[in-house]
Design an enzyme around this catalytic site. Sequence first.
Site, PDB file in Angstrom:
ATOM      1  CG  HIS A   1      -4.161 -11.854  -1.688  1.00 55.47           C
ATOM      2  ND1 HIS A   1      -5.256 -11.391  -2.378  1.00 55.47           N
ATOM      3  CD2 HIS A   1      -3.565 -10.730  -1.178  1.00 55.47           C
ATOM      4  CE1 HIS A   1      -5.308 -10.067  -2.297  1.00 55.47           C
ATOM      5  NE2 HIS A   1      -4.294  -9.645  -1.588  1.00 55.47           N
TER       6      HIS A   1
ATOM      7  CG  HIS B   1      -2.124  -0.914   1.023  1.00 59.85           C
ATOM      8  ND1 HIS B   1      -3.429  -0.532   1.274  1.00 59.85           N
ATOM      9  CD2 HIS B   1      -2.213  -2.193   0.585  1.00 59.85           C
ATOM     10  CE1 HIS B   1      -4.254  -1.542   1.015  1.00 59.85           C
ATOM     11  NE2 HIS B   1      -3.530  -2.569   0.607  1.00 59.85           N
TER      12      HIS B   1
HETATM   13  C1  HEM Z   1      -4.377  -7.519  -7.283  1.00 58.65           C
HETATM   14  C2  HEM Z   1      -4.857  -6.543  -6.598  1.00 58.65           C
HETATM   15  C3  HEM Z   1      -5.109  -6.629  -5.112  1.00 58.65           C
HETATM   16  C4  HEM Z   1      -6.303  -6.417  -4.501  1.00 58.65           C
HETATM   17  C5  HEM Z   1      -7.613  -6.035  -5.163  1.00 58.65           C
HETATM   18  C6  HEM Z   1      -6.096  -6.645  -3.087  1.00 58.65           C
HETATM   19  C7  HEM Z   1      -7.068  -6.508  -2.118  1.00 58.65           C
HETATM   20  C8  HEM Z   1      -6.936  -6.924  -0.814  1.00 58.65           C
HETATM   21  C9  HEM Z   1      -7.993  -6.891   0.181  1.00 58.65           C
HETATM   22  C10 HEM Z   1      -9.399  -6.350  -0.066  1.00 58.65           C
HETATM   23  C11 HEM Z   1      -7.495  -7.430   1.311  1.00 58.65           C
HETATM   24  C12 HEM Z   1      -8.244  -7.607   2.630  1.00 58.65           C
HETATM   25  C13 HEM Z   1      -8.046  -6.389   3.482  1.00 58.65           C
HETATM   26  C14 HEM Z   1      -8.747  -6.501   4.797  1.00 58.65           C
HETATM   27  O1  HEM Z   1      -9.899  -6.905   4.840  1.00 58.65           O
HETATM   28  O2  HEM Z   1      -8.137  -6.177   5.833  1.00 58.65           O
HETATM   29  C15 HEM Z   1      -6.130  -7.806   1.071  1.00 58.65           C
HETATM   30  C16 HEM Z   1      -5.284  -8.385   1.990  1.00 58.65           C
HETATM   31  C17 HEM Z   1      -3.935  -8.570   1.777  1.00 58.65           C
HETATM   32  N1  HEM Z   1      -3.226  -8.188   0.653  1.00 58.65           N
HETATM   33 FE1  HEM Z   1      -4.003  -7.652  -1.097  1.00 58.65          FE
HETATM   34  N2  HEM Z   1      -4.789  -6.978  -2.875  1.00 58.65           N
HETATM   35  C18 HEM Z   1      -4.143  -6.974  -4.079  1.00 58.65           C
HETATM   36  C19 HEM Z   1      -2.792  -7.219  -4.293  1.00 58.65           C
HETATM   37  C20 HEM Z   1      -1.877  -7.398  -3.274  1.00 58.65           C
HETATM   38  C21 HEM Z   1      -0.459  -7.383  -3.436  1.00 58.65           C
HETATM   39  C22 HEM Z   1       0.256  -7.083  -4.755  1.00 58.65           C
HETATM   40  C23 HEM Z   1       0.098  -7.626  -2.211  1.00 58.65           C
HETATM   41  C24 HEM Z   1       1.536  -7.669  -1.787  1.00 58.65           C
HETATM   42  C25 HEM Z   1       2.571  -7.744  -2.606  1.00 58.65           C
HETATM   43  C26 HEM Z   1      -0.997  -7.849  -1.291  1.00 58.65           C
HETATM   44  C27 HEM Z   1      -0.859  -8.226   0.016  1.00 58.65           C
HETATM   45  C28 HEM Z   1      -1.914  -8.510   0.860  1.00 58.65           C
HETATM   46  C29 HEM Z   1      -1.757  -9.163   2.138  1.00 58.65           C
HETATM   47  C30 HEM Z   1      -0.477  -9.749   2.711  1.00 58.65           C
HETATM   48  C31 HEM Z   1      -3.035  -9.191   2.734  1.00 58.65           C
HETATM   49  C32 HEM Z   1      -3.395  -9.742   4.129  1.00 58.65           C
HETATM   50  C33 HEM Z   1      -3.198  -8.639   5.149  1.00 58.65           C
HETATM   51  C34 HEM Z   1      -3.350  -9.065   6.599  1.00 58.65           C
HETATM   52  O3  HEM Z   1      -3.592 -10.218   6.888  1.00 58.65           O
HETATM   53  O4  HEM Z   1      -3.215  -8.191   7.479  1.00 58.65           O
HETATM   54  N3  HEM Z   1      -2.178  -7.675  -1.967  1.00 58.65           N
HETATM   55  N4  HEM Z   1      -5.810  -7.464  -0.236  1.00 58.65           N
END
Ligand code: HEM
Length: 330
Positions: free
Chosen positions: A194, A66
């Site tokens: 993810h 982010h």
């Molecule tokens: C492709 C587009 C992406 C979308 C639409 C997206 C969207 C999201 C959403 C909606 C969540 C849940 C947030 C919550 O409810 O707290 C999430 C979690 C997460 N995202 Fe993504 N994401 C994307 C790409 C990425 C990328 C590129 C990374 C890292 C390189 C990433 C790393 C993570 C991680 C590690 C979590 C879990 C966070 C936690 O457990 O605290 N995401 N993402």
Amino acid sequence: MTSYSIPLFLSLSLSLSLLPLLQSELTRDYYQKTCPKFSHIVNSTVTAKQLAAPTTAAATLQLFFHDCMVGGCDASILVTSNSYNKAERDAEVNVHLSGDAFDAVARAKAALEMECPGVASCADILATAAAHLVAAVGGPAVEVPLGRKDSVESKSSSAEKQFPLATMAMSEIISIFSRKGFSVGEMVALGGAHTIGLSHCKEFSKRIFEFREGSEVDPAYNPGYAEGLRKLCANYTKDPSMSAFNDVMTPTKFDNVYFKNLRRGLGLLASDSAMFGDPRTRPFVDTYANDQTKFFQDFSLALSKLSSLQVKTGSLGEVRTRCDSFNSLP
Ligand code: HEM
């Protein structure tokens, strides 16, 4: 005389205008002389944090993503709002970011300020922490060169426009990544993040409760999985903290099971399912589901590339004393 003085002036102004470019190189040994224990201190601090709070790795990786997507990897996401300025972290897309990640960076910064005051940037700490934690939960080594400076600006309005949402069409998500210089393949590899972490029910509630008339549940889901999610999230409006694992099979391990899940209807977010549903992204999903080594190689390169996105070096930023505020008021 005149015919010489113009080229001289031009070459001077050219070299001045190239200065930011020349300064923009990150290096592996940036802190070798000024803070030789930099990596050791970051790694040991965030490892301790991860042991105490196992959600830290995923939280920190997401925080880093982010940060980098909005104005580059410059720690702008760490700054808190004040009465003059609504900061990036208070943008709608960032409000759910976990406190564990901010805390991990703050702890590492405090330890570094004891060791080498005023030297280590928050942007370098966040990048190093994210890479280290990926490896700590089973993922690949990621090379993160150093020398980033911290931003002197952080605005929530910048974040609202530049961020991929789970509900966006795949074309829109692809174009957001493409504007940042990432190919479709790199985007899918990065999306493999993810494989760890959680999503709040709100992020996928439409898919399980009100998908469309005649079908409450998105048919792209495996029916048993959807049923489990409906039970888990039954009370999510009363308890907004309710969350599900992004990778239901191996939620705390960084591996390629996330991609295998996508092929079985176990993709949690609409954007996860779309990675398999869309013909542009599916070939990469198939490759990574079949070959974890290839996923690790590509993820490592893509995260390293992300870590260099629009970095501020030299005089283009500052080394903050505290990661949550600028050295002087905005
Ligand atoms: C492709 C587009 C992406 C979308 C639409 C997206 C969207 C999201 C959403 C909606 C969540 C849940 C947030 C919550 O409810 O707290 C999430 C979690 C997460 N995202 Fe993504 N994401 C994307 C790409 C990425 C990328 C590129 C990374 C890292 C390189 C990433 C790393 C993570 C991680 C590690 C979590 C879990 C966070 C936690 O457990 O605290 N995401 N993402």
